[in-house]
Write a protein that holds these residues in place. Structure first.
Motif, PDB file in Angstrom:
ATOM      1  N   GLU A   3      27.786  -2.480 -32.142  1.00 26.11           N
ATOM      2  CA  GLU A   3      27.962  -2.986 -33.365  1.00 26.11           C
ATOM      3  C   GLU A   3      26.723  -2.797 -34.074  1.00 26.11           C
ATOM      4  OE1 GLU A   3      30.411  -4.231 -34.671  1.00 26.11           O
ATOM      5  OE2 GLU A   3      31.741  -4.794 -33.093  1.00 26.11           O
ATOM      6  N   ALA A  61      29.518  -5.886 -39.160  1.00 24.32           N
ATOM      7  CA  ALA A  61      28.604  -5.215 -38.010  1.00 24.32           C
ATOM      8  C   ALA A  61      27.488  -6.040 -37.382  1.00 24.32           C
ATOM      9  CB  ALA A  61      28.730  -3.785 -38.105  1.00 24.32           C
ATOM     10  N   ASN A  66      31.162  -3.552 -44.365  1.00 21.22           N
ATOM     11  CA  ASN A  66      31.107  -3.110 -43.119  1.00 21.22           C
ATOM     12  C   ASN A  66      29.745  -3.173 -42.356  1.00 21.22           C
ATOM     13  OD1 ASN A  66      33.811  -2.210 -43.766  1.00 21.22           O
ATOM     14  ND2 ASN A  66      33.069  -0.230 -43.768  1.00 21.22           N
ATOM     15  N   LEU A  89      27.641  -4.905 -26.118  1.00 19.60           N
ATOM     16  CA  LEU A  89      28.385  -5.111 -27.606  1.00 19.60           C
ATOM     17  C   LEU A  89      27.346  -5.172 -28.703  1.00 19.60           C
ATOM     18  CD1 LEU A  89      30.877  -5.852 -29.207  1.00 19.60           C
ATOM     19  CD2 LEU A  89      30.634  -8.201 -28.784  1.00 19.60           C
ATOM     20  N   GLU A  90      26.202  -5.555 -28.401  1.00 14.78           N
ATOM     21  CA  GLU A  90      25.224  -5.606 -29.535  1.00 14.78           C
ATOM     22  C   GLU A  90      24.935  -3.987 -29.898  1.00 14.78           C
ATOM     23  OE1 GLU A  90      21.114  -4.974 -30.923  1.00 14.78           O
ATOM     24  OE2 GLU A  90      21.847  -4.553 -29.257  1.00 14.78           O
ATOM     25  N   ARG A 106      27.122   0.720 -35.337  1.00 11.44           N
ATOM     26  CA  ARG A 106      27.968   0.728 -36.669  1.00 11.44           C
ATOM     27  C   ARG A 106      27.485   0.381 -37.920  1.00 11.44           C
ATOM     28  NH1 ARG A 106      31.849  -1.962 -32.525  1.00 11.44           N
ATOM     29  NH2 ARG A 106      33.266  -0.245 -31.945  1.00 11.44           N
ATOM     30  N   ARG A 140      28.079  -9.412 -35.923  1.00 10.25           N
ATOM     31  CA  ARG A 140      28.464  -9.189 -34.853  1.00 10.25           C
ATOM     32  C   ARG A 140      27.357  -8.797 -33.923  1.00 10.25           C
ATOM     33  NH1 ARG A 140      32.869  -7.180 -37.893  1.00 10.25           N
ATOM     34  NH2 ARG A 140      32.333  -5.119 -37.131  1.00 10.25           N
ATOM     35  N   ALA A 141      26.444  -8.024 -34.079  1.00 15.50           N
ATOM     36  CA  ALA A 141      25.494  -7.521 -33.433  1.00 15.50           C
ATOM     37  C   ALA A 141      24.591  -8.312 -32.916  1.00 15.50           C
ATOM     38  CB  ALA A 141      25.111  -6.079 -33.888  1.00 15.50           C
TER      39      ALA A 141
END
Length: 225
Positions: free
Chosen positions: A54, A35, A31, A50-51, A57, A38-39
């Motif tokens: 993510e 994440a 996970n 969005l950064e 997370r 993606r960040a």
């Protein structure tokens, strides 16, 4: 200690365990890696919102381990993406963890800040050691295979006033090849400012047009009739 540097140990360990028929890697590890990837991608593409989501997370997953070294590295990953994009600021997330971080994490933080002591260069990931040892050549950068690590090293050179025009050009080419708009705009702006300072109006204008191309909004999809 960029995205690949920091998570490599966890990823490789997980792969080896899987190949050996052992238990699958723990959920937090997978996970956190997903994440964080993606960040980082979101930040480099200019999507700050969005950064942040993510990264929160990823950090929460790593925090489940109670390991300050992994959490410190996660914070350093975030700061490294900013150095690659020429956002030179403090790294407060790491600073809060520094007392419990290891020597390698503290050395990398100093490196990102352009303040690494020469005797600590050996503590860095291998691909950054030439730059940390004082090599500001474009050859040293071009030997770094990972594009994000290459941009981080270029950012460190600029932050420590050691980036020659060839370094800036390589950083532009690297960011452009990956489609990373945030660092591309930052490095193009460096080139444009240098051209203006040198009195090269034509080159400055060309670079400003290229910046405008990157900033141009995507066309809106046509509505259905």
């Amino acid at each position: 200690m960029t995205l690949r540097d920091v998570l490599a140990a966890m990823s490789v360990a997980a792969l080896l365990v899987a190949c050996a028929g052992g238990p699958p890697p723990p959920d937090w590890q997978m996970n956190a890696q997903g994440a964080m990837e993606r960040a980082t991608a979101a930040y480099l593409s200019g999507n700050t919102r969005l950064e942040a989501l993510e990264f929160a997370r990823a950090r929460a997953e790593v925090a489940r381990t109670g390991r300050a070294d992994l959490l410190a590295r996660t914070e350093l990953m975030r700061c490294a993406a900013r150095v690659a994009s020429l956002v030179f600021e403090d790294c407060p997330g790491f600073a809060a963890l520094a007392p419990d971080a290891g020597a390698a994490e503290r050395a990398y933080a100093d490196y990102l800040a352009g303040q690494l002591r020469p005797q600590d260069a050996a503590l860095l990931p291998t691909q950054h050691r030439d730059v940390a040892a004082g090599s500001g050549s474009v050859d040293a950068l071009s030997r770094i295979p990972d594009p994000l690590s290459r941009l981080v090293a270029a950012g460190v050179l600029l932050r420590s006033a050691r980036a020659q025009p060839a370094v800036t050009a390589l950083a532009v080419d690297t960011a452009s090849a990956q489609g990373w708009s945030r660092p591309l705009l930052a490095w193009l702006n460096v080139q444009a400012l240098r051209a203006e300072a040198a009195g090269d109006a034509n080159e400055a204008a060309r670079l400003r047009r290229r910046i405008g191309m990157v900033l141009e909004p995507a066309p809106k999809a046509a509505s259905a009739p």
